[in-house]
Design an enzyme around this catalytic site. Structure first.
Site, PDB file in Angstrom:
ATOM      1  N   ASP A   1       0.910  -0.862  -0.169  1.00  0.00           N
ATOM      2  CA  ASP A   1      -0.073  -0.026  -0.173  1.00  0.00           C
ATOM      3  C   ASP A   1       1.126   0.816  -0.308  1.00  0.00           C
ATOM      4  O   ASP A   1       1.894   1.503   0.229  1.00  0.00           O
ATOM      5  CB  ASP A   1      -0.685   0.251   1.389  1.00  0.00           C
ATOM      6  CG  ASP A   1      -0.009  -0.290   2.436  1.00  0.00           C
ATOM      7  OD1 ASP A   1       0.645   1.094   3.212  1.00  0.00           O
ATOM      8  OD2 ASP A   1       0.351  -1.899   3.042  1.00  0.00           O
TER       9      ASP A   1
ATOM     10  N   ASP B   1       0.319   3.636   2.195  1.00  0.00           N
ATOM     11  CA  ASP B   1       0.146   3.925   4.259  1.00  0.00           C
ATOM     12  C   ASP B   1      -0.541   5.026   3.344  1.00  0.00           C
ATOM     13  O   ASP B   1      -1.537   4.801   2.862  1.00  0.00           O
ATOM     14  CB  ASP B   1       1.601   4.385   4.203  1.00  0.00           C
ATOM     15  CG  ASP B   1       1.066   4.606   5.702  1.00  0.00           C
ATOM     16  OD1 ASP B   1       0.572   4.286   6.192  1.00  0.00           O
ATOM     17  OD2 ASP B   1       2.191   5.968   6.085  1.00  0.00           O
TER      18      ASP B   1
END
Ligand code: ADE
Length: 272
Positions: free
Chosen positions: A211, A213
């Site tokens: 991801d 974040d």
């Protein structure tokens, strides 16, 4: 060769598949630090002696703070491991490290707060271990070369910020880590990497960015569902890489690296 290579694999999800994990035996190892995250599985992967350990337990029931890192490392050492190769899910702090990408870590920033940091707190001994470089360069190089030969793209270096968790970061925190030029954020690398070095084990870690974040405006913020989805979609790259890297590690003579690390540990210990 003085040392017989045996490779501990932490977090190698999927590698316990009996299709490639042969002669498996399962052992509950008792350690001076309590119980490891789960029983350890010893066997042969691609013909090489390996020990598998699920960092969060096989049911993924142990939170990053509650992982008994000392017991995990002690148990792998006790079973005769010379190396550890680990995999770990991370959030990307850089545009160019995309979800699904692999990063061969070369440094970390430890922001954890509630963990046991050393195994040298018994027997009137203190250790001040020079941790730089935290990862075994020769093992990292073999992983990078193997990835290249398999056509699996990897980022050859990367610094991970290790947070206590279990919550993810705020945008303010994420932007602080970015301003430090860190590449990734994670919850489990420390103190695992440090304890491995203290135990004289040659350690390398393959991080997967799952991801961005929460700093990147154009992307969904990190959440458990996207971490799991991206990890599962890309984990085959790590399993393939690990399986192929094992014989490459096993064919090298590691006497110099292991002897040097053991001398460093001895020099770093003081009696109280
Ligand atoms: N593991 C996977 N993604 C993460 C993130 N964004 N922060 C901390 N640990 C993670």
């Amino acid at each position: 060769m003085k040392y017989n290579v045996k490779i501990g694999i932490i977090g190698g999800s999927g590698l316990d598949d009996p299709d490639f994990f042969k002669d498996a035996t399962e052992e509950r190892v008792k350690t001076p630090y309590g119980d490891p995250s789960d029983s350890l599985l010893s066997g042969k992967l691609n013909g090489i002696n390996c020990v598998l350990l699920a960092r969060h337990g096989r049911k993924h029931s142990i939170s990053p703070t509650n992982i008994n890192y000392r017991a995990n490392i002690w148990a792998l050492k006790h079973l005769g491991c010379t190396h550890i190769i680990a995999s770990t899910a991370t959030g990307s702090l850089k545009e160019e490290i995309k979800p699904g990408d692999l990063v061969i870590l070369d440094s970390f920033i430890d922001l954890t707060k509630k963990r046991e940091l050393t195994m040298f707190d018994k027997d009137d001994k203190v250790i001040h271990l020079p941790i730089e470089p935290p990862f075994c360069s020769a093992t990292r190089n073999i992983i990078i070369e193997t990835a290249q030969s398999l056509g699996i793209p990897v980022h050859k270096t990367g610094t991970a910020v290790v947070i206590e968790g279990p919550r993810f970061s705020t945008k303010a925190e994420s932007n602080v880590y970015r301003s430090w030029n860190a590449d990734l954020v994670n919850m489990t690398l420390a103190p695992e990497v440090v304890l491995a070095k203290e135990a004289g084990l040659l350690y390398a870690s393959v991080a997967m960015a799952t991801d961005y974040d929460c700093w990147r405006e154009a992307t969904e913020k990190v959440n458990v569902a996207n971490v799991i989805r991206v990890f599962q979609e890309n984990v085959k790259k790590i399993t393939t890489l690990f399986i192929e890297v094992l014989p490459k590690i096993a064919e090298k003579n590691w006497d110099v690296e292991i002897d040097e690390l053991n001398s460093l540990i001895q020099e770093s210990v003081q009696s109280k």
